[in-house]
Structures are given as structure tokens and as C-alpha cells.
Scaffold this motif. Sequence first.
Motif, PDB file in Angstrom:
ATOM      1  N   TRP B  14       0.960  -1.197  -0.049  1.00 55.58           N
ATOM      2  CA  TRP B  14       0.033  -0.313  -0.305  1.00 55.58           C
ATOM      3  C   TRP B  14       0.518   0.951   0.444  1.00 55.58           C
ATOM      4  CZ3 TRP B  14      -3.576  -2.257  -1.635  1.00 55.58           C
ATOM      5  CH2 TRP B  14      -4.088  -2.964  -1.304  1.00 55.58           C
ATOM      6  N   LEU B  15       1.994   1.131   0.568  1.00 57.25           N
ATOM      7  CA  LEU B  15       2.985   2.267   1.241  1.00 57.25           C
ATOM      8  C   LEU B  15       3.766   2.932  -0.568  1.00 57.25           C
ATOM      9  CD1 LEU B  15       3.520   4.161   2.829  1.00 57.25           C
ATOM     10  CD2 LEU B  15       5.566   3.035   3.334  1.00 57.25           C
ATOM     11  N   SER B  16       3.973   1.586  -0.734  1.00 58.98           N
ATOM     12  CA  SER B  16       4.479   1.860  -2.786  1.00 58.98           C
ATOM     13  C   SER B  16       3.126   2.355  -3.439  1.00 58.98           C
ATOM     14  CB  SER B  16       4.961   0.479  -3.257  1.00 58.98           C
ATOM     15  OG  SER B  16       6.120   0.929  -2.962  1.00 58.98           O
ATOM     16  N   LEU B  17       2.431   1.471  -3.061  1.00 60.08           N
ATOM     17  CA  LEU B  17       1.420   2.509  -4.478  1.00 60.08           C
ATOM     18  C   LEU B  17       0.648   4.390  -3.894  1.00 60.08           C
ATOM     19  CD1 LEU B  17      -0.894  -1.073  -4.078  1.00 60.08           C
ATOM     20  CD2 LEU B  17       0.328  -0.222  -6.841  1.00 60.08           C
ATOM     21  N   LYS B  18       0.722   4.181  -2.629  1.00 62.15           N
ATOM     22  CA  LYS B  18       0.568   5.465  -1.930  1.00 62.15           C
ATOM     23  C   LYS B  18       1.461   6.484  -2.873  1.00 62.15           C
ATOM     24  CE  LYS B  18       0.673   8.077   1.720  1.00 62.15           C
ATOM     25  NZ  LYS B  18       0.491   7.433   3.300  1.00 62.15           N
ATOM     26  N   LEU B  19       2.585   6.380  -2.533  1.00 61.80           N
ATOM     27  CA  LEU B  19       4.291   7.099  -2.785  1.00 61.80           C
ATOM     28  C   LEU B  19       3.519   6.733  -4.382  1.00 61.80           C
ATOM     29  CD1 LEU B  19       7.045   8.247  -2.502  1.00 61.80           C
ATOM     30  CD2 LEU B  19       7.672   5.542  -2.622  1.00 61.80           C
ATOM     31  N   ALA B  20       3.854   5.948  -5.527  1.00 62.44           N
ATOM     32  CA  ALA B  20       3.594   5.391  -6.960  1.00 62.44           C
ATOM     33  C   ALA B  20       2.251   6.754  -7.353  1.00 62.44           C
ATOM     34  CB  ALA B  20       3.330   5.049  -7.364  1.00 62.44           C
ATOM     35  N   THR B  21       0.856   6.676  -6.627  1.00 61.21           N
ATOM     36  CA  THR B  21      -0.166   7.960  -7.160  1.00 61.21           C
ATOM     37  C   THR B  21       0.697   9.012  -7.403  1.00 61.21           C
ATOM     38  OG1 THR B  21      -1.383   6.322  -6.592  1.00 61.21           O
ATOM     39  CG2 THR B  21      -2.136   8.092  -6.413  1.00 61.21           C
ATOM     40  N   PHE B  22       1.032   9.772  -5.520  1.00 59.42           N
ATOM     41  CA  PHE B  22       1.519  10.675  -5.566  1.00 59.42           C
ATOM     42  C   PHE B  22       2.321  11.561  -6.311  1.00 59.42           C
ATOM     43  CE2 PHE B  22      -1.180  10.143  -1.174  1.00 59.42           C
ATOM     44  CZ  PHE B  22      -1.998  11.814  -1.073  1.00 59.42           C
ATOM     45  N   THR B  23       3.726  10.524  -6.035  1.00 57.83           N
ATOM     46  CA  THR B  23       4.478  11.163  -7.115  1.00 57.83           C
ATOM     47  C   THR B  23       3.934  11.028  -8.745  1.00 57.83           C
ATOM     48  OG1 THR B  23       6.444   9.518  -6.297  1.00 57.83           O
ATOM     49  CG2 THR B  23       7.709  10.312  -7.960  1.00 57.83           C
ATOM     50  N   THR B  24       3.347  10.742  -9.149  1.00 59.73           N
ATOM     51  CA  THR B  24       3.039  10.527 -10.390  1.00 59.73           C
ATOM     52  C   THR B  24       1.962  11.749 -10.935  1.00 59.73           C
ATOM     53  OG1 THR B  24       2.729   8.225 -10.561  1.00 59.73           O
ATOM     54  CG2 THR B  24       1.676   9.329 -12.422  1.00 59.73           C
ATOM     55  N   GLY B 155       3.728   8.280 -20.325  1.00 59.80           N
ATOM     56  CA  GLY B 155       4.691   8.953 -19.479  1.00 59.80           C
ATOM     57  C   GLY B 155       4.381   8.601 -18.077  1.00 59.80           C
ATOM     58  N   ALA B 156       2.485   8.678 -17.676  1.00 62.16           N
ATOM     59  CA  ALA B 156       2.468   8.744 -16.892  1.00 62.16           C
ATOM     60  C   ALA B 156       2.781   6.883 -15.498  1.00 62.16           C
ATOM     61  CB  ALA B 156       0.591   8.851 -16.533  1.00 62.16           C
ATOM     62  N   THR B 157       2.420   5.726 -16.745  1.00 58.36           N
ATOM     63  CA  THR B 157       2.217   4.969 -16.980  1.00 58.36           C
ATOM     64  C   THR B 157       3.975   4.691 -16.323  1.00 58.36           C
ATOM     65  OG1 THR B 157       0.920   4.493 -18.052  1.00 58.36           O
ATOM     66  CG2 THR B 157       1.965   2.412 -17.630  1.00 58.36           C
ATOM     67  N   LEU B 158       5.151   5.028 -16.982  1.00 58.89           N
ATOM     68  CA  LEU B 158       5.664   4.861 -17.089  1.00 58.89           C
ATOM     69  C   LEU B 158       6.532   5.423 -15.126  1.00 58.89           C
ATOM     70  CD1 LEU B 158       7.111   5.159 -20.285  1.00 58.89           C
ATOM     71  CD2 LEU B 158       7.562   2.590 -18.925  1.00 58.89           C
ATOM     72  N   ALA B 159       6.089   6.687 -15.133  1.00 57.02           N
ATOM     73  CA  ALA B 159       6.472   7.438 -13.895  1.00 57.02           C
ATOM     74  C   ALA B 159       6.303   6.831 -12.228  1.00 57.02           C
ATOM     75  CB  ALA B 159       5.872   8.355 -13.840  1.00 57.02           C
ATOM     76  N   PHE B 160       4.275   6.006 -13.011  1.00 55.15           N
ATOM     77  CA  PHE B 160       4.138   5.311 -11.977  1.00 55.15           C
ATOM     78  C   PHE B 160       4.829   3.994 -11.472  1.00 55.15           C
ATOM     79  CE2 PHE B 160       0.766   2.492  -9.815  1.00 55.15           C
ATOM     80  CZ  PHE B 160       0.587   2.763  -9.165  1.00 55.15           C
ATOM     81  N   ALA B 161       5.648   3.135 -12.712  1.00 57.71           N
ATOM     82  CA  ALA B 161       5.542   1.859 -12.726  1.00 57.71           C
ATOM     83  C   ALA B 161       7.497   2.139 -12.053  1.00 57.71           C
ATOM     84  CB  ALA B 161       6.131   1.182 -14.066  1.00 57.71           C
ATOM     85  N   ILE B 202       6.188 -14.161  -3.094  1.00 62.56           N
ATOM     86  CA  ILE B 202       4.517 -13.665  -3.123  1.00 62.56           C
ATOM     87  C   ILE B 202       5.577 -12.530  -3.902  1.00 62.56           C
ATOM     88  CG2 ILE B 202       2.893 -12.919  -2.179  1.00 62.56           C
ATOM     89  CD1 ILE B 202       3.777 -15.661  -0.265  1.00 62.56           C
ATOM     90  N   LEU B 203       6.260 -11.245  -2.896  1.00 60.98           N
ATOM     91  CA  LEU B 203       5.673  -9.642  -3.350  1.00 60.98           C
ATOM     92  C   LEU B 203       6.805  -9.637  -5.009  1.00 60.98           C
ATOM     93  CD1 LEU B 203       7.207  -7.950   0.548  1.00 60.98           C
ATOM     94  CD2 LEU B 203       4.895  -8.563  -0.597  1.00 60.98           C
ATOM     95  N   SER B 204       7.696 -10.899  -5.079  1.00 59.76           N
ATOM     96  CA  SER B 204       8.286 -10.165  -5.916  1.00 59.76           C
ATOM     97  C   SER B 204       7.469 -11.223  -7.456  1.00 59.76           C
ATOM     98  CB  SER B 204       9.636 -11.470  -5.815  1.00 59.76           C
ATOM     99  OG  SER B 204      11.010 -11.101  -5.313  1.00 59.76           O
ATOM    100  N   ALA B 205       6.863 -11.805  -7.357  1.00 60.52           N
ATOM    101  CA  ALA B 205       5.907 -12.720  -7.797  1.00 60.52           C
ATOM    102  C   ALA B 205       4.616 -11.562  -8.348  1.00 60.52           C
ATOM    103  CB  ALA B 205       5.401 -13.908  -7.819  1.00 60.52           C
ATOM    104  N   GLY B 206       4.010 -10.862  -7.646  1.00 55.90           N
ATOM    105  CA  GLY B 206       3.554 -10.182  -7.997  1.00 55.90           C
ATOM    106  C   GLY B 206       3.813  -8.718  -8.362  1.00 55.90           C
ATOM    107  N   MET B 207       4.879  -8.181  -8.113  1.00 58.05           N
ATOM    108  CA  MET B 207       5.158  -7.253  -8.986  1.00 58.05           C
ATOM    109  C   MET B 207       5.364  -7.555 -10.113  1.00 58.05           C
ATOM    110  SD  MET B 207       7.858  -4.629  -7.296  1.00 58.05           S
ATOM    111  CE  MET B 207       8.499  -3.407  -7.871  1.00 58.05           C
ATOM    112  N   LEU B 208       6.435  -8.793 -10.109  1.00 61.19           N
ATOM    113  CA  LEU B 208       6.588  -8.943 -12.309  1.00 61.19           C
ATOM    114  C   LEU B 208       5.446  -9.313 -12.675  1.00 61.19           C
ATOM    115  CD1 LEU B 208       9.081 -10.432 -13.002  1.00 61.19           C
ATOM    116  CD2 LEU B 208       8.018 -12.316 -12.723  1.00 61.19           C
ATOM    117  N   ILE B 209       4.407  -9.883 -11.620  1.00 58.89           N
ATOM    118  CA  ILE B 209       3.033 -10.011 -12.670  1.00 58.89           C
ATOM    119  C   ILE B 209       2.438  -8.239 -13.162  1.00 58.89           C
ATOM    120  CG2 ILE B 209       0.811 -10.168 -12.070  1.00 58.89           C
ATOM    121  CD1 ILE B 209       1.602 -12.691 -11.068  1.00 58.89           C
TER     122      ILE B 209
END
Lengths: 365, 230
Positions: B14-24, B155-161, B202-209
Motif C-alpha cells: 500500500w505504501l508503494s502504491l500511495k507513493l507512486a500515485t502521489f508522485t505520478t 509518461g504517467a504509466t512509466l513514472a508510476f511503474a 510472493i512479493l516479487s511474483a506480484g511485482m513481476l505480474i
Amino acid sequence: MSTETPEQVKQMEICLQLERQNFHLNAHFHAPMKGVTALFGPSGSGKTTLLRCIAGLEKQTRGHLKIGADYWQDDSLCLPPHRRPVGYVFQKSNLFQHLTVLQNLRYGQKRTAKTQRKIYLNETIALLELENILKCHPDQLSGGQQQRVAIARALLTTPQLLLMDEPLASLDQASKLDIIPYLERLHQELSIPVIYVSHSPDEVTRLADHLVLMDQGSVTAEGEINHILTRNDLPLAHLEEACAVISGKVVKHDSHYHLTYLSIPGGTVAVSYRGFPISDTVRVRILARDVSLALSPGENSSITNVLAVTVISIQTMADPAKSLITLQLGSEQILASITRRSVHKLAISVGTALYAHIKSIALMH
Amino acid sequence: MLQTIAEIDLQPVWLSLKLATFTTIFILAAAIPLAWWLHQEGNRSVKGAIGAIATLPLILPPSVLGFYLLLLLGPNGPIGQLNERFDLGSLAFTFEGLMLASFIYSFPFALQPIQNAFQTMSKGQMEAAATLRASPIDRFFTVALPLARPGLLSGATLAFAHTIGEFGVILMIGGNIPGETRVLSIAIYDHVESMEYTQAHILSAGMLIFSFLVLFILNSFHQRRGKYYL
């Protein structure tokens, strides 16, 4: 503006300069605020650049520009493009790819004050026959359709001046023939003055009323269309398809021989039947190579159209076997291209009264 | 295995998603005007320099960037000092600091495609809009932005990812504070360090997908005919 005469208000005064690295535009001319003024010249002569300067799309433009009673540009003023009441039809249609045809049409209309709108959506759609493509996106249309949408879109801002930059140049022959009738209709049905850039003599003779010749960034001649077409010191009279364009009136139809009679300055001529109403004003084109000259009316000839003319000038053409004869026909002038040998044989000189036998007359509209 | 999944701490996700959303969001808000400004005619050398500065993080090692940010934001750095004066506390090792670092680090990934979109856009449609009475700001919003939509999306997708996948800079400036700076990539690193391979998997596979899906969706948007009709 109360000090101006009505004639000045009915004119556009264009005096614009633009410096580019390898190009210097310095165009100065007046044109009437009605009908079609064609900018004609070879590619690279600055026609498109001048049109862009008039629309305000070239920021570095200097000079002054007065359209009717309004200054668009002078020493202290330069209206940005979106404040100039022009309609601009580009070579490429430049339709908005992300909008439908209808949304494209409304784009400019929405941005025109309601009180200034005098051209309406439904009429314009009907005029350019766009009913069936309103929901399409531009990339689904043919080149000719795109250009018709672009013309309609420009008209819907109710422009005071319509600028058309070779609107047919990017089209194939079939689409060109498809569009020309619409342009002729525009010309007849709307009273918006048009500046039309072209390097096609055919388009110019069909559409223009006033002609401005350009070469290397400057205006070399300007005037009423037939005056410029028939001036033997200008390049147009020396083209293979050199011609005169004069206006006439429909006087009667002959259903038996399938002919339409037109009254033109200096006489009456017959052309193949066209269903124009009597007393309609039409435009005819007479090619120099279709005119032969004789000392007598020659009743025994198969040629129907024989008119009395007077020689104004004789000039040898690039082909030394040929001479270009300028003839007075009533109040107008026409051209005849004949051999130099015939000039001697008939002892043609300036002032000689002759009969012009006209093999073919094209009725334009 | 199931038990491990149930036990796994999802807070870093959740922290990563929050960070990526605000940053984007912040990156788009800055990159669109900057790309537009860079696209306009004008002083080439000034624009070249600013464009280069904004693109620097693309080629700098994350550790270099992290190091300078740490000095800048830390209690003795100029920004740290400024914050101290206004009693805001240091930005280093906080979520806000992370956001600033991510902003700088992911900025060029958004700027490049947006800039490309503006550059390849036909000038003709903007000029047509001008002759149709649209003011410069009007035509920016009604013509330039819609036409640049594929570029904005990239641009948005790349920044987020890219923010989701960020590791080096975060390690330098954020540390590993649960709920504050312990993002997904750090959590994976932690699990590996402590030999908790199942959790790491688990986390890595999630990230990969997740990464695959992002690129797949992006590609299919680009290949779709009539990409303007979205």
C-alpha cells in the motif's frame, strides 16, 4: 473611420514584409472585398507565406494590413491569429483527429460570438453535403471529404475573409473535380471575399475574379482576371493554355440544336446546351489556341461563333513560328495564337479589323 | 504456504502504491507544462540546459542521486536547515522526503514521452485551432493535450511503474521505517536478507505480474487503431 470613402471600405490593403533566411517577402496590393482574389505564381514565390502572414500565423511579419474598415496590423498593432476574423482552409485539411466531423464543425462556431454568427450549421452541412459523415472521425474520410469538412469548419466562424491555400493541391484528379462545384457554389451563394492561393491556371480561370501574380516574394502584377490573363507582357498569356475569361448572360436556349446562346461583350455566341435560367450571369473561357482569325466572317465555315474584333497588339511567342495577338472584343480583350506566317499573309497589324472564328467556348458556370 | 500468505505484511504494498500515485500526479503536473515550454520556439541553449537537468536522473546511478539528496535534505543540508528554521523537521527518512526523491528520480521517464508527443504532433492542427478563434491556452487544452494523450498515458504509466520499482534512492534517503518508508522493494530486500524466501517470492511474483500487466496494457493502447477515441 468616417473620413473614408465607401470605396476604401470595400477594399483590402495588404502591405506585408517578412524576412527569412533565404527568402524575403515584400507583398503590396489592393483587392476588392468581394469575389475571389487568386494569388498565383510558381512554387516558392511566397503565396502560402503571404496567406499565413495575413492570418497572423507568422509572428515576424511587419507592415500593415487593412481589411475593409478594420486594421488587423500596423505599426502599433498586430492582432494574434485567434482575433482575426478569417477562415483558413489549409493545403492539408488539418482536421482535429480526436474529434468527429460534427465536433470539428462546432469547434470554431462555438468560439464565435452568437451575435456575429451569420452562417449556420445546417445550411453549411447542406451546402457541402456532409449529412452522412457527421459522426465519422477524420481518418475515416477520403481526401475530398476531409477538405469539404475543413471548408465548412472555416465558414462556420462567419469569417470576414476566407483564406484558401491550394485546397485542392493534396487531392487526386477525381476529388478535385468533386470539390470545384462546391467552391463555385460558395462563390455564388456567399458574399465572403476569398483569397485563393493556386498554381493551377485551370483553377484560377474557373474561380478567380481578381488576380495577383507573385514571383520571388513580390507582387509582379495585379488586376481584374481577364485584364491579367490577356496582358502579353505577363507569363499567363504565354502558357499553352493561355485564355481569356469573360462574363456573359444567358439569352436563350435552342432545344432543336441543343444550344445555349450567351450575350458577351462584342456579340452573341452559342455553346452546348446547359440548363442555366435565362439572364443568368455565366463565365466563359476562350483559349488562345481555339481562336483563328480571318478577314471576312466566312459564312461557309463550320465554325458557329464568329465575332468582329480589332487587333491591339502582336507579339512573337517563345516558339518563333507563332504569334500572340491581343484582340479587342467589345469592352473585353481576348487572345489568339496563330502562326507568324498567317500574320504576314493576312497583313495583320495593330488596328486591323478582323473576324475571330472561335472553335470552342467553355462555359464555366 | 497459505498461512504465510495470510501472515504477510501488505503495508509495504500500500505504501508503494500511495507513493507512486502521489508522485505520478505531481510529476504530470510539472512535466506537462515543462514539456510544452521546451517544445515552444525560443532560447535554445536555456531550454537545452533545463531539459538536460531534468533528464539527468535517467543516467545517474541512484546512489549518486540518493547521496546528494541525503546531503540536501539532511539536518545539515540547505533544505534541512530551512525546514529546521520553520520547525518542519528533516525530510530525510520521511514519506515526504521519499516523494521528493521519487519525483526527481522518475521525472525524466514521464518527461520524455510527453515531450515526444508534443514534438511529433502536427503543427497544422494547432494553427487551424488558432484560425478558429481559439486562444493559446484554449488550444493547449482542447487540441494539444488530447492529441498528446498517448504520450501522456505512457509518461504517467512509466513514472508510476518506475516509482514502484525504485530501490537505490529509497535505500539511501528513506531507510526502512515500517509504514513510513518501508516500500515494496525494500520489503523484498529485507525478506531476502532474512532468508524468508517464501515472502520474497510472493512479493516479487506480484511485482513481476504487475509490471507485465502495465506494459501489456500500455502496448495494447498504442496498437489500438484510433487511439484518440479512448
